[in-house]
Design a protein around this motif. Structure first.
Motif, short mmCIF file in Angstrom:
data_model
loop_
_atom_site.label_atom_id
_atom_site.label_comp_id
_atom_site.label_asym_id
_atom_site.label_seq_id
_atom_site.Cartn_x
_atom_site.Cartn_y
_atom_site.Cartn_z
N THR A 161 0.90 -0.88 -0.22
CA THR A 161 -0.14 0.06 0.29
C THR A 161 1.21 1.32 -0.29
N LEU A 162 0.33 1.91 -1.15
CA LEU A 162 1.24 3.41 -1.43
C LEU A 162 0.75 4.87 -1.43
N LYS A 163 1.14 5.95 -1.70
CA LYS A 163 0.55 6.39 -1.82
C LYS A 163 0.89 6.96 -3.62
N ALA A 164 -0.11 6.85 -3.84
CA ALA A 164 0.22 6.71 -5.40
C ALA A 164 -1.52 7.53 -6.15
N GLU A 165 -1.01 7.72 -7.28
CA GLU A 165 -2.55 7.93 -8.44
C GLU A 165 -2.79 6.69 -8.91
N LYS A 166 -3.15 6.17 -9.59
CA LYS A 166 -3.51 4.87 -9.86
C LYS A 166 -2.91 4.58 -11.51
N GLN A 167 -3.37 5.35 -12.42
CA GLN A 167 -2.89 5.90 -13.41
C GLN A 167 -1.58 6.01 -13.34
N GLU A 168 -0.17 6.15 -12.75
CA GLU A 168 0.64 6.63 -12.40
C GLU A 168 1.27 5.46 -11.98
N ASN A 171 0.79 3.52 -15.58
CA ASN A 171 2.12 4.12 -16.12
C ASN A 171 3.40 3.59 -16.29
N LYS A 172 3.74 3.99 -15.56
CA LYS A 172 4.96 3.10 -14.67
C LYS A 172 4.86 1.63 -14.73
N LEU A 173 4.26 1.03 -14.79
CA LEU A 173 4.57 -0.29 -14.41
C LEU A 173 4.14 -1.09 -15.94
N LYS A 174 3.87 0.16 -16.89
CA LYS A 174 3.02 -0.92 -17.56
C LYS A 174 2.21 -1.52 -17.51
N LEU A 175 1.62 -1.53 -17.12
CA LEU A 175 0.10 -2.29 -16.77
C LEU A 175 -1.00 -2.27 -18.24
N GLU A 176 -1.70 -3.99 -18.32
CA GLU A 176 -2.36 -3.66 -18.83
C GLU A 176 -3.60 -4.70 -18.68
N LYS A 177 -5.07 -3.63 -18.86
CA LYS A 177 -6.17 -4.31 -18.06
C LYS A 177 -6.37 -5.61 -18.30
N VAL A 178 -6.73 -6.18 -17.93
CA VAL A 178 -7.12 -7.33 -18.26
C VAL A 178 -9.18 -7.12 -18.16
N TYR A 179 -9.08 -7.59 -19.87
CA TYR A 179 -10.74 -7.65 -20.02
C TYR A 179 -11.70 -8.25 -18.74
N GLY A 180 -12.61 -7.50 -18.78
CA GLY A 180 -13.66 -8.14 -18.05
C GLY A 180 -13.53 -7.72 -16.97
N SER A 181 -12.57 -7.14 -16.44
CA SER A 181 -11.99 -6.85 -15.47
C SER A 181 -12.10 -5.55 -14.81
N VAL A 182 -12.62 -5.08 -13.57
CA VAL A 182 -12.27 -3.73 -13.39
C VAL A 182 -11.17 -3.41 -12.09
N GLN A 183 -10.39 -4.31 -11.64
CA GLN A 183 -8.21 -4.43 -10.37
C GLN A 183 -7.61 -5.12 -11.17
N ASP A 184 -7.75 -6.30 -11.77
CA ASP A 184 -6.73 -6.70 -12.22
C ASP A 184 -6.56 -6.29 -13.79
N TYR A 185 -5.64 -6.74 -13.74
CA TYR A 185 -3.73 -5.78 -14.85
C TYR A 185 -2.76 -7.41 -14.83
N ILE A 202 -1.98 -8.31 -11.77
CA ILE A 202 -1.71 -8.14 -10.10
C ILE A 202 -3.43 -6.91 -10.19
N LYS A 203 -3.66 -7.32 -8.95
CA LYS A 203 -4.43 -6.31 -8.64
C LYS A 203 -4.09 -4.71 -8.24
N LYS A 215 -1.30 -5.51 -5.54
CA LYS A 215 -1.61 -7.49 -4.40
C LYS A 215 -0.95 -8.23 -5.95
N LEU A 216 0.40 -8.38 -6.03
CA LEU A 216 0.91 -9.35 -6.90
C LEU A 216 0.02 -10.69 -6.70
N ASP A 217 -1.51 -11.32 -7.45
CA ASP A 217 -2.37 -11.58 -7.21
C ASP A 217 -1.19 -13.08 -7.75
N SER A 218 -1.00 -13.45 -8.97
CA SER A 218 -0.36 -14.62 -9.43
C SER A 218 0.56 -14.69 -10.32
#
Length: 263
Positions: A161-168, A171-185, A202-203, A215-218
């Motif tokens: 848990t840290l202080k940061a904007e979600k979009q930040e 962008n920095k981790l270059k996450l790709e959204k999992v289709y159909g999920s709100v929290q999973d990348y 990642i959630k 959260k590192l999920d899998s």
């Protein structure tokens, strides 16, 4: 300049040599930002030029088509197609990095070079044309290095848990959204020691107090790069086999989360 001389022009030949050396050797031993972009620059310079040697009456189409194909290749649009081919054992692989699109700027330079009268061709009494066309074909087809794919499927409960904007964070981790999920990348990170890319899930959860939970999920799968002539190293695959979920969590904390603190 005659059509035949265009086969032997210096910058074109240099771009082909750079593409081969970078993809076969440099990427295997010095995988970094520079070697990643060098392949795109050399390939985008040489590929439409090569197509124009084969289809000289379609030069503009060759360059425009190359740009469209490159944009599609670097986008999420074709991901379902890649997943289908991978499911039937055809390893079509790419890394989505929108910063790669800046290398499209080399296309107009290549186009101007094609239409220029710069006499940088290599003069020879021997007909090297079949050799050059064969080397070009090799550069665009065989420089895709052998790769080994493995399913890992390890679950993790690591949460930061840290202080940061979600979009930040995205962008920095270059996450790709999992289709159909709100929290999973989906998150892909590099294991340089084994020349491997690890795909994880990642959630991201935005909390009411302004903090964000990561959260590192899998740990889902690995892709290990090999060399063209020797294939995938057994040492690299054995190294991956020995890694536990605690090892992946340590790598994630020490090498990946630190990216969020970089300015």
């Amino acid at each position: 300049m005659t059509q035949n001389r265009k086969h032997f022009r210096g910058l074109f030949i240099i771009s082909i040599i750079l593409l081969i050396i970078n993809d076969i050797f440099l990427k295997s031993y010095y995988s970094n930002f520079f070697t990643g972009k060098l392949s795109d620059v050399a390939g985008l310079f040489a590929f439409p030029y090569f197509l124009s040697l084969l289809f000289p009456e379609k030069v503009k189409l060759n360059y425009f088509g190359t740009a469209i194909l490159f944009i599609l290749w670097k986008s999420e649009i074709i991901q379902p197609i890649l997943v289908f081919f991978q499911s039937i054992g055809i390893g079509l692989n790419r890394t989505i990095d929108y910063s790669d699109l800046v290398t499209l700027l080399i296309l107009p330079i290549s186009y101007l070079y094609w239409n220029s009268n710069l006499n940088d061709y290599l003069a020879s009494k021997i007909n090297f044309k079949p050799i050059i066309l064969s080397v070009c074909s090799f550069a665009f087809i065989a420089t895709s290095l052998p790769k080994a794919h493995r399913e890992i499927k390890l679950k993790s409960n690591l949460e930061i848990t840290l202080k940061a904007e979600k979009q930040e964070v995205i962008n920095k981790l270059k996450l790709e959204k999992v289709y159909g999920s709100v929290q999973d990348y989906n998150y892909v990170f590099e294991l340089e020691k084994s020349k491997s890319e690890i795909t994880s899930t990642i959630k991201l959860i935005k909390q009411d107090n302004g903090l964000i939970s990561i959260k590192l999920d899998s740990i889902l799968e690995s892709e290990t790069r090999g060399s063209l002539f020797f294939g995938v190293s057994k040492d690299d695959t054995e190294y991956l086999d020995k890694l536990t979920i605690r090892d992946y969590e340590k790598i994630f904390l020490e090498k990946e989360i630190t990216k969020l603190y970089e300015k």
